[in-house]
Design a protein around this motif. Structure first.
Motif, PDB file in Angstrom:
ATOM      1  N   LYS A 253      -4.357  -5.016  19.209  1.00 46.35           N
ATOM      2  CA  LYS A 253      -4.257  -3.488  19.222  1.00 46.35           C
ATOM      3  C   LYS A 253      -3.353  -3.288  20.500  1.00 46.35           C
ATOM      4  CE  LYS A 253      -8.043  -1.921  16.614  1.00 46.35           C
ATOM      5  NZ  LYS A 253      -9.431  -1.114  16.680  1.00 46.35           N
TER       6      LYS A 253
ATOM      7  N   ASP B 147      -2.855  -2.065  13.936  1.00 50.07           N
ATOM      8  CA  ASP B 147      -4.344  -1.610  13.554  1.00 50.07           C
ATOM      9  C   ASP B 147      -5.014  -2.384  12.739  1.00 50.07           C
ATOM     10  OD1 ASP B 147      -3.254  -1.829  10.802  1.00 50.07           O
ATOM     11  OD2 ASP B 147      -2.254   0.307  11.056  1.00 50.07           O
ATOM     12  N   ASP B 148      -6.285  -2.267  12.525  1.00 52.98           N
ATOM     13  CA  ASP B 148      -7.357  -2.880  11.820  1.00 52.98           C
ATOM     14  C   ASP B 148      -7.039  -3.508  10.349  1.00 52.98           C
ATOM     15  OD1 ASP B 148      -9.076  -2.798  14.070  1.00 52.98           O
ATOM     16  OD2 ASP B 148     -10.116  -1.090  13.173  1.00 52.98           O
ATOM     17  N   GLU B 149      -6.344  -2.868   9.745  1.00 52.76           N
ATOM     18  CA  GLU B 149      -5.809  -3.074   8.316  1.00 52.76           C
ATOM     19  C   GLU B 149      -4.800  -4.413   8.606  1.00 52.76           C
ATOM     20  OE1 GLU B 149      -3.458  -1.491   4.440  1.00 52.76           O
ATOM     21  OE2 GLU B 149      -4.906  -0.108   5.611  1.00 52.76           O
ATOM     22  N   ILE B 150      -3.791  -4.311   9.358  1.00 55.18           N
ATOM     23  CA  ILE B 150      -3.000  -5.348   9.702  1.00 55.18           C
ATOM     24  C   ILE B 150      -3.784  -6.460  10.213  1.00 55.18           C
ATOM     25  CG2 ILE B 150      -0.960  -5.999  10.762  1.00 55.18           C
ATOM     26  CD1 ILE B 150       0.205  -3.163  10.220  1.00 55.18           C
TER      27      ILE B 150
ATOM     28  N   ARG C  59      -9.313  -8.931  18.353  1.00 54.84           N
ATOM     29  CA  ARG C  59      -8.748  -7.693  17.835  1.00 54.84           C
ATOM     30  C   ARG C  59      -8.169  -6.543  18.667  1.00 54.84           C
ATOM     31  NH1 ARG C  59      -9.864  -5.522  12.601  1.00 54.84           N
ATOM     32  NH2 ARG C  59     -11.257  -7.145  12.197  1.00 54.84           N
TER      33      ARG C  59
ATOM     34  N   SER D 262       7.051  -2.047   4.524  1.00 58.49           N
ATOM     35  CA  SER D 262       6.443  -3.326   5.182  1.00 58.49           C
ATOM     36  C   SER D 262       7.630  -4.654   5.207  1.00 58.49           C
ATOM     37  CB  SER D 262       5.093  -3.683   5.010  1.00 58.49           C
ATOM     38  OG  SER D 262       4.259  -2.554   4.954  1.00 58.49           O
TER      39      SER D 262
ATOM     40  N   ASN E 120       0.900  -1.328  -0.062  1.00 60.12           N
ATOM     41  CA  ASN E 120       0.089   0.006   0.203  1.00 60.12           C
ATOM     42  C   ASN E 120       0.799   1.198  -0.017  1.00 60.12           C
ATOM     43  OD1 ASN E 120      -2.314  -1.714   0.253  1.00 60.12           O
ATOM     44  ND2 ASN E 120      -2.424  -1.526   2.490  1.00 60.12           N
TER      45      ASN E 120
ATOM     46  N   ASP F 229      -6.640  -7.473   9.788  1.00 62.72           N
ATOM     47  CA  ASP F 229      -7.528  -8.228   8.692  1.00 62.72           C
ATOM     48  C   ASP F 229      -6.650  -8.850   7.774  1.00 62.72           C
ATOM     49  OD1 ASP F 229      -9.851  -7.213  10.037  1.00 62.72           O
ATOM     50  OD2 ASP F 229     -10.043  -5.424   8.653  1.00 62.72           O
ATOM     51  N   SER F 230      -5.112  -8.640   7.655  1.00 62.00           N
ATOM     52  CA  SER F 230      -4.377  -9.337   6.752  1.00 62.00           C
ATOM     53  C   SER F 230      -4.090 -10.520   7.390  1.00 62.00           C
ATOM     54  CB  SER F 230      -3.051  -8.365   6.493  1.00 62.00           C
ATOM     55  OG  SER F 230      -2.257  -8.464   7.456  1.00 62.00           O
TER      56      SER F 230
END
Length: 168
Positions: free
Chosen positions: A105, A111-114, A101, A34, A30, A116-117
């Motif tokens: 955190k 974070d939410d994006e990571i 989750r 990373s 993105n 979710d990955s």
């Protein structure tokens, strides 16, 4: 070679089933730098399994990202124990994605994006170990991440860290 090395570690530390070894290297995700999986195998699995895992970590995010931010310079062997990062997840929250989750955190700075990955296996993993390794050009070579479905799988490493820091 990697598979044999990981099998050796598993046998040396007397790890049983439920261990997964992942090697992360620098990548662009993105538009930002990373680390992304380049190799993954499970203890006892056949060699040569490529990584199709979608998880990635930013520097300082998640245990592999934290290990990246505090990577070990392999010239300084005495420093290795301090550079190993350990994490535990309480068994009681593994089945509740909302609690899990929030725990990730708060505990691992994810974070939410990571989050979710991460794959569905995150709902089974109870113990984590990660260590980043600096290469010859003084930049990250890789992060080795080992996770386990066993509670307290890396307690021996915590004991070594405590001894090294004078806590025992």
């Amino acid at each position: 070679i990697l598979h044999s090395l990981l099998e050796f570690l598993g046998k040396f530390f007397k790890w049983k089933g439920g261990f997964r070894f992942t090697i992360f290297t620098l990548s662009q995700v993105n538009g930002g730098q990373s680390i992304k999986c380049v190799y993954r195998t499970s203890f006892g699995s056949p060699a040569g399994i490529p990584c199709g895992h979608k998880a990635y970590f930013s520097k300082g995010k998640g245990l592999p990202g934290i290990a990246w931010g505090d990577a070990w310079d392999k010239e300084n062997l005495e420093d290795l124990i301090d550079r190993i990062k350990l994490g535990k997840v309480p068994e009681k929250i593994l089945s509740d994605n909302i609690e899990l989750r929030e725990y990730y955190k708060k505990t691992f700075n994810i974070d939410d994006e990571i989050f979710d990955s991460l794959g569905d296996d995150k709902n089974q993993i109870k113990s984590y170990l990660s260590v980043g390794v600096v290469g010859q050009r003084n930049e990250l070579s890789y992060v080795l991440s080992i996770d386990s479905t066993e509670v307290g799988a890396f307690d021996d490493f915590q004991t070594l860290k405590d001894i090294n820091q004078g806590n025992l």
